[in-house]
Write a protein that holds these residues in place. Structure first.
Motif, PDB file in Angstrom:
ATOM      1  N   PRO A 142       0.661  -1.387  -0.037  1.00 13.99           N
ATOM      2  CA  PRO A 142      -0.129   0.031  -0.105  1.00 13.99           C
ATOM      3  C   PRO A 142       0.777   1.194  -0.146  1.00 13.99           C
ATOM      4  CG  PRO A 142      -0.759  -1.581   1.530  1.00 13.99           C
ATOM      5  CD  PRO A 142       0.716  -1.945   1.238  1.00 13.99           C
ATOM      6  N   GLY A 143       2.068   0.977  -0.036  1.00  9.69           N
ATOM      7  CA  GLY A 143       3.045   2.321  -0.001  1.00  9.69           C
ATOM      8  C   GLY A 143       3.394   2.648  -1.203  1.00  9.69           C
ATOM      9  N   GLN A 144       3.061   1.677  -2.244  1.00 12.42           N
ATOM     10  CA  GLN A 144       3.710   1.818  -3.586  1.00 12.42           C
ATOM     11  C   GLN A 144       2.600   2.562  -4.368  1.00 12.42           C
ATOM     12  OE1 GLN A 144       4.675  -2.163  -4.320  1.00 12.42           O
ATOM     13  NE2 GLN A 144       6.967  -1.691  -4.376  1.00 12.42           N
ATOM     14  N   ASN A 180      -8.046  -2.171   1.306  1.00 10.13           N
ATOM     15  CA  ASN A 180      -6.784  -1.771   1.848  1.00 10.13           C
ATOM     16  C   ASN A 180      -5.495  -2.597   1.402  1.00 10.13           C
ATOM     17  OD1 ASN A 180      -7.537  -4.200   3.363  1.00 10.13           O
ATOM     18  ND2 ASN A 180      -8.952  -3.127   4.293  1.00 10.13           N
ATOM     19  N   ARG A 181      -5.393  -3.636   0.985  1.00 14.38           N
ATOM     20  CA  ARG A 181      -4.480  -4.230   0.673  1.00 14.38           C
ATOM     21  C   ARG A 181      -4.385  -4.834  -1.049  1.00 14.38           C
ATOM     22  NH1 ARG A 181      -4.465  -7.199   6.016  1.00 14.38           N
ATOM     23  NH2 ARG A 181      -3.495  -5.810   7.371  1.00 14.38           N
ATOM     24  N   ASN A 182      -3.247  -4.180  -1.625  1.00 13.74           N
ATOM     25  CA  ASN A 182      -2.664  -4.755  -2.844  1.00 13.74           C
ATOM     26  C   ASN A 182      -1.757  -5.742  -2.965  1.00 13.74           C
ATOM     27  OD1 ASN A 182      -0.910  -2.732  -1.846  1.00 13.74           O
ATOM     28  ND2 ASN A 182      -0.435  -1.664  -3.654  1.00 13.74           N
ATOM     29  N   THR A 232      -4.175  -5.707  -7.942  1.00 13.24           N
ATOM     30  CA  THR A 232      -5.052  -4.680  -7.306  1.00 13.24           C
ATOM     31  C   THR A 232      -4.520  -3.038  -7.313  1.00 13.24           C
ATOM     32  OG1 THR A 232      -5.782  -6.605  -5.585  1.00 13.24           O
ATOM     33  CG2 THR A 232      -6.121  -4.194  -4.848  1.00 13.24           C
ATOM     34  N   LEU A 233      -5.496  -2.385  -7.833  1.00 14.02           N
ATOM     35  CA  LEU A 233      -4.961  -0.909  -7.741  1.00 14.02           C
ATOM     36  C   LEU A 233      -5.927  -0.279  -6.610  1.00 14.02           C
ATOM     37  CD1 LEU A 233      -5.253  -0.130 -11.499  1.00 14.02           C
ATOM     38  CD2 LEU A 233      -3.327  -1.105 -10.071  1.00 14.02           C
TER      39      LEU A 233
END
Lengths: 202, 474
Positions: free
Chosen positions: B295-297, B429-431, B443-444
């Motif tokens: 999620p930081g990317q 919330n998670r990719n 996932t985006l």
């Protein structure tokens, strides 16, 4: 009392890369089982195998790492979901301790409560350990929680573990259930001081 | 070490004892449970011949495995059915309040707790789910735990825990048009990193958070864990109290003033000391989209996917893994990236205000025929409210599917799953790799408005252009 854990001796497997999340350690579809018994079989399932079961290039599929009992990992290992299935799968696969640059808080807590120490070491130590075991998979690694050191062959490196976690391993109290239960009266006392528990009636 | 913060005050009031390890035994004022992370805990309890110490301080619902197309039993998936039966059996045997599908109050545990007024300021809240941080929006210390810890809470209503440090994160200024709470938390995670919060509780403050509704605050606190912080919270205020008042489990009218006085007494003050302080300015915020496998990317909508030159050496491998997994080229713009699926839902963004925002964008429009769009309300109550407002008809008229409440495609433990390497514009919330049910699915993460915009165009789109258009028409 749970077993005292001070020294873990064995060969190690390197898991390269940072931010390896618990979904990757064990995909959610395996969480539909209502016991942890089979979890060891699913460790890193999608990283290790194609959907048709063909093995991928992964250290856990490498013959020389198959008897490893220590895992050497990168930064923020075990991030994401709180699923205890992740440490359960690691433990049931046969891993007895993990050394990494850092661990997610929840993951490290879950590992502690099932008796798997998560020791941290500097980026350069992790790199040195991973290089060493990649080149020489039979190298015997010793994690010593008393001296806070890890040795790989004749090389030694410092490791860190929060005092409370270290204490619980070396005194065999990492399963805190009995300790918590012995204070149940104190729990009731604390509860009775909290307005929201007494219904704001005081 | 932090002093006189809400974190310190609530921790101290729940401290039962100091254990020989130096950890604190902390009373858990509220325990929330669901079907996936509890059957092993109940089995262990039974094996030890123990019982649930405070059955009325635990509340249960079913969310992770529940199908969203039909709630008819038995579930087609026999594993889901046995998981549901295990929970029903456990709550009945131990007398735990349970909000199952027939209660009309079932839903995602982090939606249900707040909407029933069970979640309140000043509590310690634990649940076998990392997104328990959501409840911190109310000024509680709320955090995810593992199954052995669930067992500890069932047996003793307490846990052995170490105190965290406290980082205050301030965000000031009004949110620019087309940006939302989701963009705020994605920006924070992008800046501080996915491991930046390890060892910390995040206290969110400043005028941006003060102006937010409770639902927006929940979106922010929900994703604290994606930044590595096990706890995220916002000090309670009039917005908090107005939200709680009148809900089924809220303090009664006669005790209301006492409750508010207590809640006011636990807040951080001008005298509070923090271990770290970080500041952001809302004026710079743009719609955010993740491009990678953490999620930081993420980038803002007008930016390109970073190249290796933009990345620090220690992030290199994760970045290269992300390029390969996501099948994207460094330097390519995020805008215009094709999507196959749009998922609007999850404990991050499935509340009524999220659905209203998505409906506002979708009203009178049609989703691309190639894009499967599913809208999954967070609870049965959210569903009923949305239907009363006619949002379901807007979604269906646009070609989206309107489903029943549950976690759904956020983690795909039910039949809602990506197929192959589909790309999903998701409000979850998670990719992470494989997160949405396919080992190669992509996932985006983005806000509900941005996801709705992607459904209409079939690709990542700047929703601000559509909002501008809406403004010109009205």
């Amino acid at each position: 009392m749970t077993p005292i854990i001070t020294k873990i001796v064995g060969t190690a497997v390197p898991i390269m890369g940072n931010d390896i999340d618990t979904d990757r350690i064990i995909p959610a579809r395996f969480l539909k089982e209502i016991t942890f018994e089979q979890m060891g079989e699913y460790l890193f399932a999608d990283a290790r195998f194609e959907s048709d079961g063909t093995p991928k290039d992964h250290p856990l599929n490498t013959e020389s790492f198959k008897t490893a009992t220590i895992m050497v990992v990168g930064r923020n290992f075990g991030c994401g979901s709180s699923r205890e299935h992740a440490p359960q799968s690691i433990k049931r696969y046969g891993i007895r301790a993990i050394i990494g640059e850092s661990f997610s808080e929840i993951f490290a807590g879950n590992c502690t409560s099932i008796g798997v120490p998560t020791a941290t070491a500097s980026e350069s130590t992790i790199q040195a350990l991973q290089e060493c075991i990649t080149a020489h998979p039979t190298t015997v690694i010793t994690i010593d929680l008393d001296t806070r050191e890890v040795s790989a062959g004749d090389r030694k490196f410092p490791i860190a573990l929060p005092d409370s976690r270290r204490h619980s391993f070396v005194t065999g109290t990492w399963d805190s259930a009995a300790l918590l239960l012995s204070n149940l009266d104190k729990v009731r006392h604390t509860a009775n001081q909290l307005p929201y528990i007494t219904g704001f009636n005081n | 070490m932090s002093k006189h913060t809400l974190y310190d005050t609530v921790w101290d009031s729940h401290r039962v004892a100091t254990l020989p390890s130096g950890q604190d035994q902390l009373l858990i004022g509220l325990h929330l449970i669901h079907e996936v992370t509890t059957p092993q805990a109940f089995a262990a309890l039974r094996e030890k011949g123990l019982t649930v110490a405070f059955p009325h301080r635990t509340f249960a619902t079913m969310d992770h495995i529940i199908p969203t197309d039909t709630i008819a039993r038995p579930y087609k998936d026999s594993q889901a059915e046995s998981m549901a039966q295990a929970l029903e059996h456990n709550v009945a045997e131990y007398g735990i309040p349970f909000f199952g599908p027939s209660s009309q109050k079932q839903g995602i545990v982090h939606v249900v707790g707040p909407e029933l007024g069970i979640t309140q300021p000043g509590m310690t809240i634990a649940c076998g789910d990392s997104h328990t941080s959501t409840h911190g929006a109310f000024g509680s210390l709320a955090f995810g735990i593992g199954t052995t810890e669930v067992q500890h809470v069932l047996e003793t209503q307490s846990l052995a825990l170490s105190r965290l440090k406290v980082r205050r994160i301030t965000f000031d200024g009004p949110l620019p048009q087309g940006t939302y709470a989701k963009d705020v938390i994605l920006k924070i995670i992008q800046t501080l990193g996915v491991k930046g919060g390890i060892g910390y509780a995040y206290e969110f403050g400043g005028t941006t958070f003060e102006a937010m509704s409770m639902e927006e605050r929940m979106t922010v606190c929900n994703m604290s864990i994606e930044g590595g912080a096990r706890i995220g919270y916002i000090n309670p205020d009039e917005t908090t109290y107005a939200y709680i008042k009148g809900r089924p489990y809220a303090p009664s009218d006669e005790n209301w003033d006492k409750a508010v006085a207590y809640w006011n007494s636990i807040k951080s003050t001008d005298q509070s000391e923090y271990d770290d302080v970080v500041h952001f300015n809302a004026a710079d915020l743009e719609p955010m989209v993740t491009w990678g496998i953490t999620p930081g990317q993420s980038v803002s909508i007008n930016q390109s996917i970073p190249t290796l030159q933009d990345i620090s050496e220690s992030d290199r491998k994760t970045t290269e893994d992300a390029y390969a997994y996501m099948k994207i080229t460094p330097g390519q713009p995020i805008k215009g990236l094709k999507v196959n699926v749009v998922f609007i839902g999850s404990c991050t963004n499935s509340r009524i205000s999220d659905l209203r925002e998505a409906a506002r964008i979708l009203e009178g429009k049609t989703v691309q025929s190639t894009v499967q769009t599913i809208v999954v309300p967070g609870s049965q109550q959210v569903k009923a409210q949305a239907e009363a407002e006619g949002l379901d008809r807007i979604f269906q008229a646009a070609g989206a599917q309107w489903r029943n409440a549950g976690c759904s495609m956020c983690l795909a433990m039910n039949p809602d799953q990506l197929i192959g390497d589909q790309v999903c514009a998701s409000t979850s919330n998670r990719n992470f790799m494989g997160r949405q049910g396919s080992p190669t699915g992509r996932t985006l993460l983005m806000s509900p408005a941005m996801a709705a915009a992607a459904a209409i165009t079939g690709c990542v789109t700047d929703v601000r252009d559509m909002i501008l258009e809406l403004g010109e028409k009205s």
